[in-house]
Enzyme design. Structure first.
Site, short mmCIF file in Angstrom:
data_model
loop_
_atom_site.label_atom_id
_atom_site.label_comp_id
_atom_site.label_asym_id
_atom_site.label_seq_id
_atom_site.Cartn_x
_atom_site.Cartn_y
_atom_site.Cartn_z
N ARG A 1 47.06 14.79 75.82
CA ARG A 1 48.12 14.15 76.61
C ARG A 1 48.95 15.20 77.35
O ARG A 1 49.31 16.23 76.80
CB ARG A 1 49.05 13.34 75.69
CG ARG A 1 50.27 12.80 76.44
CD ARG A 1 51.05 11.78 75.65
NE ARG A 1 51.64 12.28 74.42
CZ ARG A 1 52.32 11.53 73.57
NH1 ARG A 1 52.48 10.24 73.79
NH2 ARG A 1 52.82 12.06 72.47
N ARG B 1 53.80 18.09 75.31
CA ARG B 1 54.91 17.93 74.37
C ARG B 1 54.71 18.90 73.21
O ARG B 1 53.60 19.03 72.70
CB ARG B 1 54.91 16.49 73.82
CG ARG B 1 55.89 15.58 74.53
CD ARG B 1 55.75 14.13 74.15
NE ARG B 1 55.84 13.81 72.74
CZ ARG B 1 55.87 12.56 72.26
NH1 ARG B 1 55.82 11.54 73.09
NH2 ARG B 1 55.95 12.33 70.97
N LYS C 1 51.93 2.83 72.09
CA LYS C 1 53.15 2.00 72.06
C LYS C 1 53.96 2.16 73.35
O LYS C 1 54.39 1.19 73.96
CB LYS C 1 54.03 2.37 70.86
CG LYS C 1 53.35 2.25 69.51
CD LYS C 1 54.27 2.59 68.35
CE LYS C 1 54.79 4.01 68.35
NZ LYS C 1 53.74 5.05 68.19
N ARG D 1 61.42 3.11 61.59
CA ARG D 1 60.33 3.94 61.08
C ARG D 1 60.42 4.15 59.58
O ARG D 1 59.55 4.80 59.01
CB ARG D 1 60.39 5.31 61.76
CG ARG D 1 59.36 5.50 62.86
CD ARG D 1 59.72 6.81 63.53
NE ARG D 1 58.61 7.49 64.08
CZ ARG D 1 58.33 7.52 65.38
NH1 ARG D 1 59.03 6.83 66.22
NH2 ARG D 1 57.33 8.24 65.81
N ARG E 1 52.49 14.48 61.86
CA ARG E 1 53.07 13.19 62.27
C ARG E 1 52.27 12.03 61.67
O ARG E 1 52.83 11.00 61.31
CB ARG E 1 53.11 13.09 63.80
CG ARG E 1 54.17 13.99 64.42
CD ARG E 1 53.89 14.27 65.89
NE ARG E 1 53.97 13.11 66.74
CZ ARG E 1 53.44 13.03 67.97
NH1 ARG E 1 52.81 14.08 68.48
NH2 ARG E 1 53.55 11.94 68.68
P1 AP5 Z 1 51.42 6.67 74.28
O1 AP5 Z 1 51.60 5.36 74.97
O2 AP5 Z 1 52.32 7.78 74.68
O3 AP5 Z 1 51.42 6.46 72.70
P2 AP5 Z 1 52.65 6.32 71.70
O4 AP5 Z 1 52.20 5.42 70.59
O5 AP5 Z 1 53.89 5.92 72.42
O6 AP5 Z 1 52.71 7.82 71.19
P3 AP5 Z 1 53.94 8.77 70.87
O7 AP5 Z 1 53.34 10.11 70.56
O8 AP5 Z 1 54.98 8.76 71.93
O9 AP5 Z 1 54.49 8.07 69.60
P4 AP5 Z 1 55.28 8.64 68.42
O10 AP5 Z 1 55.60 7.39 67.69
O11 AP5 Z 1 54.67 9.71 67.61
O12 AP5 Z 1 56.44 9.45 69.13
P5 AP5 Z 1 57.95 9.11 69.47
O13 AP5 Z 1 58.17 9.56 70.84
O14 AP5 Z 1 58.32 7.72 69.09
O15 AP5 Z 1 49.88 7.09 74.49
C1 AP5 Z 1 49.39 8.33 74.01
C2 AP5 Z 1 48.34 8.88 74.98
O16 AP5 Z 1 47.22 7.99 75.00
C3 AP5 Z 1 48.81 8.99 76.44
O17 AP5 Z 1 48.19 10.11 77.03
C4 AP5 Z 1 48.31 7.70 77.10
O18 AP5 Z 1 48.08 7.86 78.48
C5 AP5 Z 1 47.02 7.45 76.33
N1 AP5 Z 1 46.72 6.04 76.15
C6 AP5 Z 1 47.58 5.03 75.85
N2 AP5 Z 1 46.93 3.86 75.70
C7 AP5 Z 1 45.61 4.15 75.91
C8 AP5 Z 1 44.41 3.35 75.87
N3 AP5 Z 1 44.44 2.03 75.61
N4 AP5 Z 1 43.24 3.97 76.10
C9 AP5 Z 1 43.18 5.32 76.36
N5 AP5 Z 1 44.28 6.13 76.41
C10 AP5 Z 1 45.47 5.54 76.17
O19 AP5 Z 1 58.71 10.06 68.41
C11 AP5 Z 1 58.72 11.45 68.54
C12 AP5 Z 1 59.55 12.08 67.42
O20 AP5 Z 1 60.93 11.61 67.51
C13 AP5 Z 1 59.14 11.72 65.99
O21 AP5 Z 1 58.10 12.55 65.52
C14 AP5 Z 1 60.45 11.95 65.23
O22 AP5 Z 1 60.70 13.32 65.04
C15 AP5 Z 1 61.50 11.42 66.21
N6 AP5 Z 1 61.78 9.99 66.03
C16 AP5 Z 1 61.56 9.00 66.95
N7 AP5 Z 1 61.95 7.80 66.46
C17 AP5 Z 1 62.43 8.04 65.21
C18 AP5 Z 1 62.95 7.19 64.19
N8 AP5 Z 1 63.05 5.86 64.35
N9 AP5 Z 1 63.33 7.77 63.02
C19 AP5 Z 1 63.26 9.10 62.83
N10 AP5 Z 1 62.75 9.96 63.76
C20 AP5 Z 1 62.34 9.43 64.94
#
Ligand code: AP5
Length: 223
Positions: free
Chosen positions: A127, A160, A13, A88, A171
């Site tokens: 990652r 991370r 994402k 979420r 997660r």
């Molecule tokens: P990446 O693009 O970073 O993937 P992502 O879907 O953004 O993954 P995240 O881990 O950031 O998502 P998340 O939803 O768990 O975490 P968030 O930060 O929102 O890609 C991942 C890896 O794959 C990278 O190495 C990239 O280079 C690689 N890659 C990407 N595309 C690729 C492809 N096509 N092919 C190969 N490799 C690829 O949330 C973190 C924490 O914050 C949560 O756990 C929670 O505690 C809190 N939080 C955030 N939002 C909320 C909310 N709305 N409500 C409550 N808690 C929240």
């Protein structure tokens, strides 16, 4: 345009949001990035949410809704925005709808990222993130002589805390239980389209662009 990216952790994402926001010139609102910044700066919010992030649990709805509404009130969101990681929970989605309705606005499209848990596990456990410019990398793509250094600014790469295997698994469970119900919520509003997120970055981006184009044309009654 007002767009939501919905999908499991590690589905790409954040990567795709950066591409699309550049193309559409709209702000990228990543709740994960906002929370991590608050933790890094040890703000009041950062201290409140630190434990949730570390354990892979969702931050309480009231905290996150307040955070995102503050952002959406800012001038740069007037021409549209991309929400990455929000909503979420059903409660977050309902409060977003309510917030936008009051302004006579609505979400135009929800992009659903489809990917298997085994690919997610591989992507996230390998990652690495630049400690300074936050550029992403993956251990499988690093050469020995540049290992653990950012490919853009050469500063140190870090893992991370929530990218450890047992937290990734947590997660994924949290996604299944609390976030997946949003798919039906947005399908009922006819807002959703899905992309195969296991493809290469550029293939995923093309699929998103193409679907958004078709959706816009349909909304305009052109096709
Ligand atoms: P990446 O693009 O970073 O993937 P992502 O879907 O953004 O993954 P995240 O881990 O950031 O998502 P998340 O939803 O768990 O975490 P968030 O930060 O929102 O890609 C991942 C890896 O794959 C990278 O190495 C990239 O280079 C690689 N890659 C990407 N595309 C690729 C492809 N096509 N092919 C190969 N490799 C690829 O949330 C973190 C924490 O914050 C949560 O756990 C929670 O505690 C809190 N939080 C955030 N939002 C909320 C909310 N709305 N409500 C409550 N808690 C929240």
């Amino acid at each position: 345009m007002r767009i939501i990216f919905l999908g499991p952790p590690g589905s790409g994402k954040g990567t795709q949001a950066r591409f699309l926001c550049q193309t559409l010139s709209i702000p990228h609102l990543s709740t994960g990035d906002m929370l991590r910044l608050a933790v890094e700066k040890k703000t009041f919010l950062g201290n409140q949410v630190f434990e949730y992030l570390k354990k892979g649990l969702l931050v309480p709805d009231d905290i996150i809704i307040h955070l995102i509404e503050e952002k959406l009130e800012q001038k740069d969101c007037e021409k549209g925005f991309l929400l990455d990681g929000f909503p979420r929970t059903i409660l977050q989605a309902q409060s977003l709808d309510h917030f936008l309705e009051k302004k006579k606005l609505c979400i135009d499209a929800v992009v659903l990222f489809l990917i298997s848990p085994s690919i997610v596990l591989n992507r996230l456990s390998g990652r690495r993130v630049c400690s300074v410019c936050h550029t992403l990398d993956h251990i499988s793509q690093m050469k020995d002589n540049t290992k653990n250094k950012c490919k853009k600014c050469q500063n140190d790469l870090i893992q991370r805390p929530d990218d450890q295997e047992h937290v990734i698994e947590k997660r994924l469970v949290v996604y299944q239980e609390q976030t997946k119900p949003l798919i039906e919520y947005y399908q009922n509003q006819n807002k959703c389209f899905s992309v195969d997120a296991s493809q290469t970055e550029s293939e995923v981006f093309s699929a998103i662009e193409q679907n958004l184009f078709l959706k816009t044309k349909r909304q305009q009654g052109v096709i």
